[in-house]
Design a protein around this motif. Structure first.
Motif, short mmCIF file in Angstrom:
data_model
loop_
_atom_site.label_atom_id
_atom_site.label_comp_id
_atom_site.label_asym_id
_atom_site.label_seq_id
_atom_site.Cartn_x
_atom_site.Cartn_y
_atom_site.Cartn_z
N ASP A 1 0.82 -1.22 0.00
CA ASP A 1 0.00 0.00 0.00
C ASP A 1 0.85 1.26 0.00
O ASP A 1 0.64 2.18 0.79
N GLN A 2 1.83 1.30 -0.89
CA GLN A 2 2.74 2.44 -0.96
C GLN A 2 2.48 3.28 -2.21
O GLN A 2 1.67 2.91 -3.07
N HIS A 3 3.23 4.38 -2.30
CA HIS A 3 3.15 5.24 -3.49
C HIS A 3 4.55 5.51 -4.04
O HIS A 3 4.82 6.55 -4.62
N HIS A 4 5.45 4.53 -3.82
CA HIS A 4 6.78 4.61 -4.39
C HIS A 4 7.26 3.20 -4.69
O HIS A 4 6.61 2.22 -4.36
N ASP A 5 8.44 3.09 -5.32
CA ASP A 5 8.90 1.78 -5.78
C ASP A 5 9.85 1.14 -4.76
O ASP A 5 10.18 1.73 -3.73
N GLY A 6 10.31 -0.07 -5.10
CA GLY A 6 11.09 -0.84 -4.15
C GLY A 6 12.42 -0.20 -3.77
O GLY A 6 12.85 -0.32 -2.61
N ILE A 7 13.09 0.49 -4.69
CA ILE A 7 14.39 1.05 -4.40
C ILE A 7 14.31 2.12 -3.30
O ILE A 7 15.32 2.48 -2.68
N TYR A 8 13.12 2.60 -3.03
CA TYR A 8 12.91 3.58 -1.95
C TYR A 8 13.41 3.03 -0.62
O TYR A 8 13.81 3.80 0.27
N TYR A 9 13.42 1.70 -0.47
CA TYR A 9 13.79 1.08 0.80
C TYR A 9 15.23 0.58 0.82
O TYR A 9 15.61 -0.23 1.67
N LYS A 10 16.05 1.10 -0.09
CA LYS A 10 17.46 0.69 -0.16
C LYS A 10 18.19 0.96 1.16
O LYS A 10 18.94 0.10 1.65
N ASN A 11 18.01 2.13 1.75
CA ASN A 11 18.72 2.46 2.99
C ASN A 11 18.33 1.52 4.13
O ASN A 11 19.18 1.09 4.92
N GLN A 12 17.04 1.21 4.21
CA GLN A 12 16.59 0.29 5.26
C GLN A 12 17.23 -1.09 5.06
O GLN A 12 17.63 -1.75 6.02
N LEU A 13 17.32 -1.51 3.81
CA LEU A 13 17.92 -2.81 3.54
C LEU A 13 19.41 -2.81 3.86
O LEU A 13 19.94 -3.79 4.39
N GLU A 14 20.08 -1.70 3.60
CA GLU A 14 21.49 -1.61 3.95
C GLU A 14 21.70 -1.70 5.46
O GLU A 14 22.70 -2.27 5.92
N ASP A 15 20.78 -1.15 6.23
CA ASP A 15 20.85 -1.30 7.70
C ASP A 15 20.77 -2.78 8.08
O ASP A 15 21.48 -3.25 8.98
N ILE A 16 19.90 -3.51 7.39
CA ILE A 16 19.77 -4.94 7.65
C ILE A 16 21.04 -5.67 7.23
O ILE A 16 21.51 -6.60 7.93
N PHE A 17 21.66 -5.26 6.12
CA PHE A 17 22.92 -5.87 5.68
C PHE A 17 23.99 -5.73 6.77
O PHE A 17 24.71 -6.69 7.09
#
Length: 469
Positions: free
Chosen positions: A435-451
């Motif tokens: 239910d968003q209004h942007h694409d997947g790459i928007y969450y790159k920073n969050q994923l890098e935190d998980i990395f």
């Protein structure tokens, strides 16, 4: 009393007698003969008798425990940690029942083979989750109202973290039940129970079908859109056109036109057969849940086949499923069964041998050659997205984003794998935001935190493993 009246009275008495006998038989069946009722009665007795067992993380840290039979349940300290674990561990409440692992393993938690200090204590359930990584994974998605994140060990299938939003504070359950009960999706965790249209991250699966069916050798002239025979037109994201494009470019730029064209070139039957190798559309029993997905080739019309090829149509998956699918590709085509339980142990040290804490191969989804070529394309995409190297291990990334249109909003996905310098898979990490209004790459920073949290977990685990040798 006339004979006819007397006869009527006798009939009425007989009817009452028959009813009484039927009720008595029903009561006896309900309490003694009905297996479900007998089991419920047995569970209730055990609940009053046993101190409920403990659920722990992978290192034995208690996540949920009790100190007396049928009493208050304690949970790991800290609001963020409780929210991180709540949609997996769940809750036990005398008033509101059970949910999550507390429900799945209720029988084991209220029975065992030993006594401690004269008290009967249930089994200990040890999970594969790491507390620090689980907390970091939840924190990365805590601002997403309707989301999920999963980290899998790509070499074993262990679920080392798995978080969902919305979540709840376990120790506040009794006081906030009315609010929690009204929150949509709270008790249907997004990470492993709710299913979502995957969008373009699904293209890594379709890419295997393209190669396996021999249609990946030629380029497609991508003009930004594809019009089916019925007049329906599908465009690329932002209507971008890429000209002559091959598989690598199609994954890097996420060309819908390429994957529609190739799906129709191989045909619906071959596409479906390849996708079924990934166990799409099957119920997959895991050690804590049943993993479901939907793959509906309602017919083989071009627009149906084409839509499925780029992750739309009626295709729906869980984030845990996409992590498993990605794991199978980076693991050279071998799909491992995800697992969450390391052990179930009685107080006397006896372990339930149902839970072996070891990798289990589910199936082969594609050849090593095909899988490795798709991974190479995902590495090019990860570089395009701006991913670098992570942790002291110097891991690099293979990735694919996805943006599934769902009416007026989108499901934003980012599916990734961490690879070592030899290109051997280490971990798979997935974020999904519905239910968003942007694409997947928007969450790159969050994923890098998980990395980064995954790299710390891996270093700590390897250090611990070395000291144990």
């Amino acid at each position: 009393m006339t004979p006819s009246f007397k006869k009527r009275v006798q009939c009425i008495q007989s009817a009452f007698l028959i009813c009484a006998i039927a009720i008595a038989v029903g009561l006896v069946w309900t309490t003694l003969g009905n297996p479900e009722s007998r089991e419920a009665a047995r569970q209730e007795t055990l609940q009053r008798t046993y101190i409920r067992g403990t659920i722990t993380d992978r290192d034995g840290t208690p996540l949920s425990w009790s100190t007396k039979a049928n009493g208050y349940r304690s949970y790991i300290d800290g609001e963020t940690k409780q929210r991180a674990f709540s949609t997996v561990v769940g809750y036990y409440s005398p008033a509101y029942g059970t949910f999550g692992l507390e429900k799945t393993f209720n029988s084991q938690l209220i029975s065992s083979k030993c006594k401690s200090d004269g008290k009967q204590i249930g089994n200990t359930i040890q999970t594969t989750l790491d507390t620090n990584l689980q907390t970091a994974t939840y924190s990365a998605i805590s601002d997403i109202a309707n989301g999920a994140a999963v980290v899998l060990d790509a070499k074993t299938g262990e679920i080392v973290s798995m978080a969902s939003t919305p979540s709840f504070i376990q120790s506040d359950l009794e006081d906030n039940w009315s609010e929690y009960a009204q929150k949509t999706g709270l008790f249907l965790p997004n990470a492993y129970k709710s299913t979502f249209a995957p969008g373009s991250d699904f293209k890594i699966i379709t890419a295997c079908a393209v190669l396996d069916n021999g249609v990946g050798d030629t380029n497609v002239n991508d003009r930004g859109s594809y019009t089916f025979k019925n007049g329906q037109t599908i465009t690329n994201y932002d209507s971008r056109s890429f000209g002559s494009i091959g598989l690598e470019g199609a994954i890097r730029n996420s060309s819908n036109v390429y994957f529609i064209t190739k799906a129709l070139e191989m045909g619906g039957d071959k596409l479906e057969a390849s996708l079924r190798k990934f166990k799409l559309g099957e119920d997959i029993p895991l050690d804590f849940t049943t993993l479901s997905s939907n793959l509906d080739f309602e017919d083989k019309r071009d627009e149906v086949v084409g839509s499925i090829a780029f992750g739309q149509g009626k295709t729906e998956v869980t984030p845990l499923y996409m992590a498993m699918a990605c794991q199978s590709i980076v693991n050279h085509g071998t799909m491992l069964k995800p697992y969450l339980i390391k052990s179930v142990t009685a107080g006397n040290g006896t372990k339930d041998d149902t839970y072996t804490d070891s990798p289990e191969e589910l199936t082969t989804v594609t050849s090593k050659e095909t899988a490795d070529e798709v991974v190479s394309c995902m590495e090019v995409a990860a570089d395009h997205y701006g991913f670098g190297y992570y942790g002291n291990q110097g891991w690099h990334v293979a990735a694919k984003t996805g943006t599934a249109q769902t009416g007026k909003s989108t499901n934003a996905w980012i599916v990734t794998a961490l690879l070592d310098s030899n290109n051997d898979p280490q971990y798979v990490a997935v974020i999904m935001a519905a239910d968003q209004h942007h694409d997947g790459i928007y969450y790159k920073n969050q994923l890098e935190d998980i990395f980064q949290a995954t790299a710390k977990y891996d270093a700590s685990k390897n250090s611990s493993d070395s000291s144990d040798e």
